[in-house]
Scaffold this motif. Structure first.
Motif, PDB file in Angstrom:
ATOM      1  N   SER A  92       0.984  -1.105   0.124  1.00 16.13           N
ATOM      2  CA  SER A  92      -0.019   0.081   0.003  1.00 16.13           C
ATOM      3  C   SER A  92       0.952   1.158   0.077  1.00 16.13           C
ATOM      4  CB  SER A  92      -0.842  -0.242   1.280  1.00 16.13           C
ATOM      5  OG  SER A  92      -1.675   1.102   1.316  1.00 16.13           O
ATOM      6  N   ALA A  93       0.594   2.257  -0.860  1.00 22.58           N
ATOM      7  CA  ALA A  93       1.291   3.427  -0.803  1.00 22.58           C
ATOM      8  C   ALA A  93       1.052   4.587   0.217  1.00 22.58           C
ATOM      9  CB  ALA A  93       1.100   4.236  -2.084  1.00 22.58           C
ATOM     10  N   ILE A  94      -0.321   4.496   0.714  1.00 16.54           N
ATOM     11  CA  ILE A  94      -0.623   5.562   1.815  1.00 16.54           C
ATOM     12  C   ILE A  94      -1.061   4.587   2.999  1.00 16.54           C
ATOM     13  CG2 ILE A  94      -1.843   7.693   2.373  1.00 16.54           C
ATOM     14  CD1 ILE A  94      -1.822   8.078  -0.826  1.00 16.54           C
ATOM     15  N   SER A  95      -0.834   5.040   4.256  1.00 20.80           N
ATOM     16  CA  SER A  95      -1.630   4.454   5.245  1.00 20.80           C
ATOM     17  C   SER A  95      -2.447   5.747   5.992  1.00 20.80           C
ATOM     18  CB  SER A  95      -0.572   3.870   6.259  1.00 20.80           C
ATOM     19  OG  SER A  95      -1.389   3.312   7.507  1.00 20.80           O
ATOM     20  N   TRP A  96      -3.724   5.474   5.814  1.00 17.73           N
ATOM     21  CA  TRP A  96      -4.736   6.374   6.668  1.00 17.73           C
ATOM     22  C   TRP A  96      -4.605   6.237   8.105  1.00 17.73           C
ATOM     23  CZ3 TRP A  96      -9.846   8.280   4.181  1.00 17.73           C
ATOM     24  CH2 TRP A  96     -10.480   9.446   5.055  1.00 17.73           C
ATOM     25  N   VAL A  97      -3.778   6.755   8.819  1.00 23.65           N
ATOM     26  CA  VAL A  97      -3.843   6.286  10.274  1.00 23.65           C
ATOM     27  C   VAL A  97      -3.343   7.484  11.110  1.00 23.65           C
ATOM     28  CG1 VAL A  97      -1.456   5.431  10.277  1.00 23.65           C
ATOM     29  CG2 VAL A  97      -3.209   4.660  11.929  1.00 23.65           C
ATOM     30  N   GLY A  98      -2.751   7.457  12.157  1.00 15.40           N
ATOM     31  CA  GLY A  98      -2.306   8.555  13.053  1.00 15.40           C
ATOM     32  C   GLY A  98      -0.843   8.419  13.633  1.00 15.40           C
ATOM     33  N   HIS A  99      -0.504   9.364  14.466  1.00 16.47           N
ATOM     34  CA  HIS A  99       0.701   9.207  15.072  1.00 16.47           C
ATOM     35  C   HIS A  99       0.974   8.298  15.878  1.00 16.47           C
ATOM     36  CE1 HIS A  99      -1.270  10.246  18.792  1.00 16.47           C
ATOM     37  NE2 HIS A  99      -1.884  11.341  18.147  1.00 16.47           N
ATOM     38  N   TRP A 100      -0.011   7.484  16.434  1.00 13.89           N
ATOM     39  CA  TRP A 100       0.523   6.290  17.332  1.00 13.89           C
ATOM     40  C   TRP A 100       1.223   5.160  16.557  1.00 13.89           C
ATOM     41  CZ3 TRP A 100      -4.352   8.219  15.860  1.00 13.89           C
ATOM     42  CH2 TRP A 100      -5.252   7.557  15.198  1.00 13.89           C
ATOM     43  N   VAL A 101       1.076   5.338  15.253  1.00 13.90           N
ATOM     44  CA  VAL A 101       2.088   4.132  14.768  1.00 13.90           C
ATOM     45  C   VAL A 101       3.261   4.774  14.004  1.00 13.90           C
ATOM     46  CG1 VAL A 101       0.131   2.666  13.886  1.00 13.90           C
ATOM     47  CG2 VAL A 101       0.857   4.776  12.359  1.00 13.90           C
ATOM     48  N   TYR A 102       3.782   5.972  14.292  1.00 16.06           N
ATOM     49  CA  TYR A 102       4.862   6.501  14.008  1.00 16.06           C
ATOM     50  C   TYR A 102       6.136   5.910  14.054  1.00 16.06           C
ATOM     51  CZ  TYR A 102       8.905   9.565  13.295  1.00 16.06           C
ATOM     52  OH  TYR A 102       9.953  10.130  13.127  1.00 16.06           O
ATOM     53  N   GLY A 103       6.414   5.434  15.360  1.00 15.29           N
ATOM     54  CA  GLY A 103       7.534   4.671  15.748  1.00 15.29           C
ATOM     55  C   GLY A 103       7.428   3.451  14.982  1.00 15.29           C
ATOM     56  N   HIS A 104       6.725   2.838  14.731  1.00 18.19           N
ATOM     57  CA  HIS A 104       6.410   1.384  14.226  1.00 18.19           C
ATOM     58  C   HIS A 104       6.872   1.539  12.580  1.00 18.19           C
ATOM     59  CE1 HIS A 104       5.789  -2.475  12.563  1.00 18.19           C
ATOM     60  NE2 HIS A 104       4.646  -1.997  11.870  1.00 18.19           N
ATOM     61  N   TYR A 105       6.463   2.632  12.194  1.00 16.86           N
ATOM     62  CA  TYR A 105       6.618   2.928  10.504  1.00 16.86           C
ATOM     63  C   TYR A 105       7.915   3.492  10.396  1.00 16.86           C
ATOM     64  CZ  TYR A 105       1.654   2.469   9.081  1.00 16.86           C
ATOM     65  OH  TYR A 105       0.332   1.954   9.013  1.00 16.86           O
ATOM     66  N   LYS A 106       8.318   4.083  11.399  1.00 14.61           N
ATOM     67  CA  LYS A 106       9.782   4.641  11.054  1.00 14.61           C
ATOM     68  C   LYS A 106      10.782   3.737  11.061  1.00 14.61           C
ATOM     69  CE  LYS A 106      12.723   8.244  10.850  1.00 14.61           C
ATOM     70  NZ  LYS A 106      12.626   9.249   9.561  1.00 14.61           N
ATOM     71  N   LYS A 107      10.528   2.743  12.213  1.00 10.11           N
ATOM     72  CA  LYS A 107      11.655   1.601  12.329  1.00 10.11           C
ATOM     73  C   LYS A 107      11.646   0.975  10.949  1.00 10.11           C
ATOM     74  CE  LYS A 107      12.892  -2.092  15.287  1.00 10.11           C
ATOM     75  NZ  LYS A 107      12.230  -3.086  16.327  1.00 10.11           N
ATOM     76  N   ALA A 108      10.291   0.587  10.345  1.00 12.74           N
ATOM     77  CA  ALA A 108      10.230  -0.241   9.137  1.00 12.74           C
ATOM     78  C   ALA A 108      10.842   0.361   7.917  1.00 12.74           C
ATOM     79  CB  ALA A 108       8.839  -0.644   8.962  1.00 12.74           C
ATOM     80  N   GLY A 110      12.095   3.856   7.689  1.00 13.74           N
ATOM     81  CA  GLY A 110      13.369   5.062   7.832  1.00 13.74           C
ATOM     82  C   GLY A 110      12.955   6.229   7.161  1.00 13.74           C
ATOM     83  N   ASP A 111      13.995   6.632   6.179  1.00 11.02           N
ATOM     84  CA  ASP A 111      13.690   7.955   5.528  1.00 11.02           C
ATOM     85  C   ASP A 111      12.834   7.805   4.404  1.00 11.02           C
ATOM     86  OD1 ASP A 111      15.689   8.854   7.219  1.00 11.02           O
ATOM     87  OD2 ASP A 111      17.268   8.722   5.691  1.00 11.02           O
ATOM     88  N   LYS A 112      12.337   6.695   4.160  1.00 11.05           N
ATOM     89  CA  LYS A 112      11.148   6.761   2.906  1.00 11.05           C
ATOM     90  C   LYS A 112       9.838   7.007   3.699  1.00 11.05           C
ATOM     91  CE  LYS A 112      12.072   2.656   1.944  1.00 11.05           C
ATOM     92  NZ  LYS A 112      12.034   1.105   1.377  1.00 11.05           N
ATOM     93  N   LEU A 113       9.848   7.435   5.022  1.00 14.66           N
ATOM     94  CA  LEU A 113       8.440   7.571   5.575  1.00 14.66           C
ATOM     95  C   LEU A 113       8.113   9.017   5.274  1.00 14.66           C
ATOM     96  CD1 LEU A 113       6.005   6.559   7.248  1.00 14.66           C
ATOM     97  CD2 LEU A 113       7.266   7.099   9.084  1.00 14.66           C
ATOM     98  N   GLY A 114       7.048   9.404   4.943  1.00 17.15           N
ATOM     99  CA  GLY A 114       6.495  10.923   4.810  1.00 17.15           C
ATOM    100  C   GLY A 114       5.357  10.976   5.357  1.00 17.15           C
ATOM    101  N   LEU A 115       5.167  12.248   5.841  1.00 14.59           N
ATOM    102  CA  LEU A 115       3.696  12.718   6.670  1.00 14.59           C
ATOM    103  C   LEU A 115       2.931  13.777   5.648  1.00 14.59           C
ATOM    104  CD1 LEU A 115       1.722  12.659   8.980  1.00 14.59           C
ATOM    105  CD2 LEU A 115       3.126  14.377   9.795  1.00 14.59           C
TER     106      LEU A 115
END
Length: 258
Positions: A92-108, A110-115
């Motif tokens: 999936s290209a976009i995840s419609w969710v919130g700040h509570w998953v930031y840590g998990h997403y950032k770990k997975a 890295g720098d490819k994550l954008g808000l």
């Protein structure tokens, strides 16, 4: 513009949006309330917070969930995901969710994550605001001590300790300045900017909110799986108002104030 971008993502992703549509209350479903509000709808009327009829099943709310249903039918959303790994696994290209998953997403990722902000569904932009909060019951035997405890929790140091763990936006400007993620150069600064710009709308402050949230979540789940939008939201309105009426009756019997 958003739909054009969604369509462009389809060749490289199984679906464009990871949208959690399982039923049950929680922040995932509450995240969709902002789109309802952007369309001019809401979950319950705000003056006395006791009427859902004509609000959660009103024209704005119906338009919002019809938009979600159209995305499902277009193939942008998987309405029956086996898990919530689509985004971090590249399906999936976009995840419609919130700040509570930031840590998990950032770990997975890295720098490819954008808000990015939500699409502008109408003439106004709306974002969610607020979380579960502390309060002092009228029956509290030691309200002064409870007040001091909450005052301690609202100190800058304690706010930063909590939000570092749960990823939430710091609750005061003084804490936000020192936040790694929400300071002016932080990766999640967009959340703070939207709050400071007045785009946020809080959840309805009512003791009935868990029921309101669950009723809305069930409607979202039903709509994503093809149910008639108006009928699903009509059921949600009846569920909420039946609960409020039952609570009123119980409080009248016991002499409690709702």
């Amino acid at each position: 513009m958003f739909l054009a971008a969604a369509a462009a993502c389809m060749p490289s992703a199984a679906q464009t949006l990871q949208v959690w549509v399982h039923s049950g209350p929680g922040p995932e479903r509450d995240a969709y309330v902002a789109s309802v509000q952007a369309f001019g709808g809401d979950l319950i009327e705000r003056a006395r917070r006791r009427r859902a009829e004509g609000v959660i099943n009103g024209s704005g709310s119906v338009a919002a969930l019809r938009t979600l249903q159209a995305w499902v039918r277009a193939g942008y959303v998987d309405a029956a995901p086996k898990n919530d790994h689509a985004f971090v696994s590249g399906q999936s290209a976009i995840s419609w969710v919130g700040h509570w998953v930031y840590g998990h997403y950032k770990k997975a990722l890295g720098d490819k994550l954008g808000l990015v902000p939500l699409p502008r569904f109408s003439s106004r932009t709306v974002t969610g605001s607020g979380s579960w909060n502390f309060g002092i019951a009228a029956s509290c035997p030691h309200p002064e001590a409870a007040g001091r405890f909450i005052e301690h929790l609202m100190s800058r140091i304690e706010i930063l300790r909590v939000t570092q763990v749960n990823g939430a936006v710091p609750g005061t400007g003084a804490a936000m300045v020192f936040s790694r993620h929400y300071a002016p150069d932080g990766e999640l600064r967009l959340y703070a900017e939207q709050l400071l710009a007045g785009m946020a709308r809080v959840r309805p402050p009512t003791p009935h909110y868990p029921v309101v949230s669950r009723a809305f979540a069930e409607a979202v789940s039903q709509v994503a799986r093809g149910a008639d939008v108006q009928q699903a939201l009509d059921r949600a309105a009846r569920t909420i108002e039946s609960h409020i009426a039952a609570t009123d009756a119980a409080n009248h019997t016991t002499g409690k104030t709702p």
